[in-house]
Enzyme design. Structure first.
Site, PDB file in Angstrom:
ATOM      1  N   LYS A  28       0.834  -1.208   0.000  1.00 54.32           N
ATOM      2  CA  LYS A  28       0.000   0.000   0.000  1.00 54.32           C
ATOM      3  C   LYS A  28       0.870   1.260   0.000  1.00 54.32           C
ATOM      4  O   LYS A  28       0.612   2.190  -0.762  1.00 54.32           O
ATOM      5  CB  LYS A  28      -0.927  -0.041   1.227  1.00 54.32           C
ATOM      6  N   SER A  29       1.899   1.285   0.829  1.00 49.69           N
ATOM      7  CA  SER A  29       2.755   2.481   0.913  1.00 49.69           C
ATOM      8  C   SER A  29       3.393   2.778  -0.431  1.00 49.69           C
ATOM      9  O   SER A  29       3.408   3.927  -0.896  1.00 49.69           O
ATOM     10  CB  SER A  29       3.876   2.252   1.938  1.00 49.69           C
ATOM     11  N   GLY A 101      -5.265   7.707   5.651  1.00 44.84           N
ATOM     12  CA  GLY A 101      -4.348   8.698   6.228  1.00 44.84           C
ATOM     13  C   GLY A 101      -3.150   8.907   5.328  1.00 44.84           C
ATOM     14  O   GLY A 101      -2.706  10.046   5.116  1.00 44.84           O
ATOM     15  N   ARG A 129      -8.942  11.799  12.572  1.00 48.80           N
ATOM     16  CA  ARG A 129      -7.489  11.630  12.712  1.00 48.80           C
ATOM     17  C   ARG A 129      -6.752  12.971  12.618  1.00 48.80           C
ATOM     18  O   ARG A 129      -7.148  13.858  11.863  1.00 48.80           O
ATOM     19  CB  ARG A 129      -6.983  10.639  11.657  1.00 48.80           C
ATOM     20  N   SER A 174       6.437   9.260  12.469  1.00 50.15           N
ATOM     21  CA  SER A 174       5.503   9.051  11.362  1.00 50.15           C
ATOM     22  C   SER A 174       6.199   9.206  10.013  1.00 50.15           C
ATOM     23  O   SER A 174       6.746  10.274   9.700  1.00 50.15           O
ATOM     24  CB  SER A 174       4.353  10.060  11.473  1.00 50.15           C
ATOM     25  N   GLN A 176       4.510   9.150   7.341  1.00 48.05           N
ATOM     26  CA  GLN A 176       3.598   9.976   6.553  1.00 48.05           C
ATOM     27  C   GLN A 176       3.989  11.440   6.651  1.00 48.05           C
ATOM     28  O   GLN A 176       4.013  12.158   5.647  1.00 48.05           O
ATOM     29  CB  GLN A 176       2.166   9.789   7.044  1.00 48.05           C
ATOM     30  N   ASP A 326       1.896  -1.154  11.852  1.00 47.35           N
ATOM     31  CA  ASP A 326       0.555  -1.618  11.481  1.00 47.35           C
ATOM     32  C   ASP A 326       0.298  -3.060  11.907  1.00 47.35           C
ATOM     33  O   ASP A 326      -0.811  -3.575  11.715  1.00 47.35           O
ATOM     34  CB  ASP A 326       0.357  -1.502   9.967  1.00 47.35           C
ATOM     35  N   ARG A 357      -6.242   1.810  18.068  1.00 47.17           N
ATOM     36  CA  ARG A 357      -5.995   0.362  17.960  1.00 47.17           C
ATOM     37  C   ARG A 357      -5.657  -0.294  19.285  1.00 47.17           C
ATOM     38  O   ARG A 357      -5.907  -1.492  19.455  1.00 47.17           O
ATOM     39  CB  ARG A 357      -4.888   0.086  16.937  1.00 47.17           C
ATOM     40  N   ARG A 399      -7.614  -3.451   9.800  1.00 45.70           N
ATOM     41  CA  ARG A 399      -6.668  -4.372  10.444  1.00 45.70           C
ATOM     42  C   ARG A 399      -7.251  -5.006  11.719  1.00 45.70           C
ATOM     43  O   ARG A 399      -6.865  -6.104  12.097  1.00 45.70           O
ATOM     44  CB  ARG A 399      -5.328  -3.674  10.721  1.00 45.70           C
TER      45      ARG A 399
HETATM   46  C1  S3P Z   1       2.507   4.645   6.183  1.00 48.96           C
HETATM   47  C2  S3P Z   1       3.042   4.975   7.389  1.00 48.96           C
HETATM   48  C3  S3P Z   1       2.472   4.537   8.670  1.00 48.96           C
HETATM   49  C4  S3P Z   1       1.488   3.397   8.513  1.00 48.96           C
HETATM   50  C5  S3P Z   1       0.577   3.587   7.351  1.00 48.96           C
HETATM   51  C6  S3P Z   1       1.351   3.732   6.065  1.00 48.96           C
HETATM   52  C7  S3P Z   1       3.137   5.183   4.965  1.00 48.96           C
HETATM   53  O1  S3P Z   1       1.813   5.639   9.263  1.00 48.96           O
HETATM   54  O2  S3P Z   1       0.733   3.240   9.687  1.00 48.96           O
HETATM   55  O3  S3P Z   1      -0.293   2.474   7.216  1.00 48.96           O
HETATM   56  O4  S3P Z   1       2.845   4.672   3.858  1.00 48.96           O
HETATM   57  O5  S3P Z   1       3.950   6.107   5.080  1.00 48.96           O
HETATM   58  P1  S3P Z   1       2.655   6.700  10.154  1.00 48.96           P
HETATM   59  O6  S3P Z   1       3.847   7.023   9.362  1.00 48.96           O
HETATM   60  O7  S3P Z   1       1.773   7.886  10.363  1.00 48.96           O
HETATM   61  O8  S3P Z   1       2.963   5.958  11.423  1.00 48.96           O
END
Ligand code: S3P
Length: 443
Positions: A28-29, A101, A129, A174, A176, A326, A357, A399
């Site tokens: 997914k990432s 997110g 969120r 994070s 993200q 995750d 979670r 999840r």
């Molecule tokens: C992700 C980073 C993670 C993860 C999410 C995917 C990403 O979140 O939980 O499912 O693709 O960068 P955080 O970086 O906010 O922890």
């Protein structure tokens, strides 16, 4: 784009040995990032193995709204004709990121240094969120925003007209947030420096390098700093998306806890910042073999062979959390079937995922008769057998749903999850794939 509000329950029952090959979907990432960098590049980016799940499809749709041509040629085979850094069009309508997110936060970064305005929203989970963690540092580039109280969606982000580079330490663990700030740096003149104590996943850095960005990583006593040069020209680059270790986690743990099982999971992404669950389960006595380790598109991948194992409890090092962030819900399930106590700490980020979670897992374990203690930033699970015989509230969290369905394959009594519709956000074929291994799931 949002998922229907109608609840779709599913029940898992104790089954015989699970056997077979689990071809889990694309990561997914990496899928989100391939679409985003394809949009920011000049030329046509070809993607294979893209995860065709709701979260990623919402990002694909958003990329179209920013002016990219996004085409699906066949299963997992996509093409993106990019507009180039600085070439984003202003979306004419609200962008709905559904449950995602990652999609929403990365796209905020992507547009924050281009003088356009976009409105972001999502489903009820995403609207709870925190977005301030991304929006606040983006204002340092010159972006401005208006959000609901507490930095919540729906929100409006106005990209900087005269962006400037930044030197910023990311306060939360994070990927993200780090990724959003790196994407924003692409259209700010000069060099930006983004540092972080936690070693979070590095797919953005790797893919930016592959697309031709000037980017380097400097190890620090406390974490690392990424330096990136703005006004970048990204070149379209093919991306072959490996299979998602966070999805592989479900058949993997199922095979470990259901007696007699042997399951193989080919072509899984084994990036060092994503393998915390495999390391932990091996420490717990899990029979997980990695074979045919190889490299694909700058990422490590390999095939997993997993056999049923009597697990034992461990203390998971808190610094490992970013590499399995995750995977704690499914680890808590594995821990419930292990001998002795498993201690998990450093999990404050789990409170702000698709659901809280820690609370969702704790309540689910309690309903299934597992002794546990929920800490402000952790979970302690007393292993043994799981009674089950409960209905689990999934709180719009894919999840949580998949974790308790896996638990039900080995618990004494069946386990029902109240809603599986959110599973489509990351693993649309979960039910079919698990059934093909022998899982007993009934609606
Ligand atoms: C992700 C980073 C993670 C993860 C999410 C995917 C990403 O979140 O939980 O499912 O693709 O960068 P955080 O970086 O906010 O922890």
């Amino acid at each position: 784009m949002s998922v229907s509000a109608k609840f779709r329950p599913l029940t898992a029952r104790r089954t015989g040995a699970l056997q077979g090959v689990a071809g889990v979907p694309g990561d997914k990432s990496i899928s989100h990032r391939a679409l985003i960098l394809g949009t920011l590049a000049i030329g046509e980016t070809r993607i294979s193995g893209l995860l065709e799940a709701e979260d990623v499809l919402n990002t694909a749709e958003a990329m179209r709204r920013f002016g990219a041509e996004v085409t699906r040629d066949g299963e997992g085979a996509w093409r993106v004709s990019g507009v180039g850094v600085g070439g984003l069009a202003e979306p004419a309508d609200v962008l709905d990121f559904g449950n995602s997110g990652t999609g929403s936060r990365l796209v905020m970064g992507m547009m924050a240094t281009t003088p356009i305005t976009a409105v972001f929203t999502g489903d009820a989970s995403l609207q709870r969120r925190p977005m301030g963690r991304v929006l606040e540092p983006l204002t340092r580039y010159g972006a401005t925003y208006t959000a609901r109280e507490g930095g919540l969606m729906p929100l409006t982000l106005k990209g900087a007209a005269d962006a400037m580079p930044i030197d910023h330490k990311v306060a939360v663990a994070s990927a993200q947030v780090k990724s959003a700030l790196l994407l924003a740096a692409l259209n700010a003149p000069g060099r930006s420096r983004i540092s972080q104590s936690a070693l979070t996943r590095d797919h953005t850095e790797k893919m930016l390098k592959a697309f031709g960005a000037e980017i380097s990583v400097e190890p620090l006593d406390d974490g690392e700093a990424v330096k990136i040069t703005g006004e970048a020209e990204l070149k379209a680059t093919p991306v072959d998306v490996p299979r998602d270790p966070s999805s592989a986690a479900f058949p993997l743990v199922a095979a470990l806890i259901v007696p007699g099982s042997e399951v193989s999971i080919p072509g899984v992404l084994l990036n060092g910042r994503r393998i915390g669950l495999i390391e932990t389960l091996q420490e717990m006595g899990g029979n997980i073999k990695v074979v045919n380790a190889r490299e694909s598109g700058g990422e490590d991948i390999g095939d997993l062979i997993v056999r049923h194992s009597q697990l034992h409890g461990v203390e998971v090092p808190p610094e490992r959390a970013p590499s399995m962030i995750d995977e704690y819900p499914i680890l808590a399930i594995a821990a419930s079937f292990a001998e002795g106590r498993t201690i998990m700490r450093g999990l404050e980020e789990l409170r702000v995922k698709e659901s809280d979670r820690l609370a969702a897992v704790g309540n689910g374990l309690k309903a299934c008769g597992v002794a546990y203690e929920e800490l402000p930033e952790g979970l302690i699970v007393e292993g043994g057998e799981m009674q089950g015989g409960a209905t689990i509230a999934t709180h719009m969290d894919h999840r949580i749903a998949m974790s308790f369905l896996v638990a039900g394959l080995a618990s004494r009594e069946p386990i029902t999850v109240d809603d599986i519709s959110m599973v489509a956000t990351s693993f649309p074929d979960f039910k079919t794939l698990m059934r093909s291994l022998g899982a007993d799931f009934a609606s």
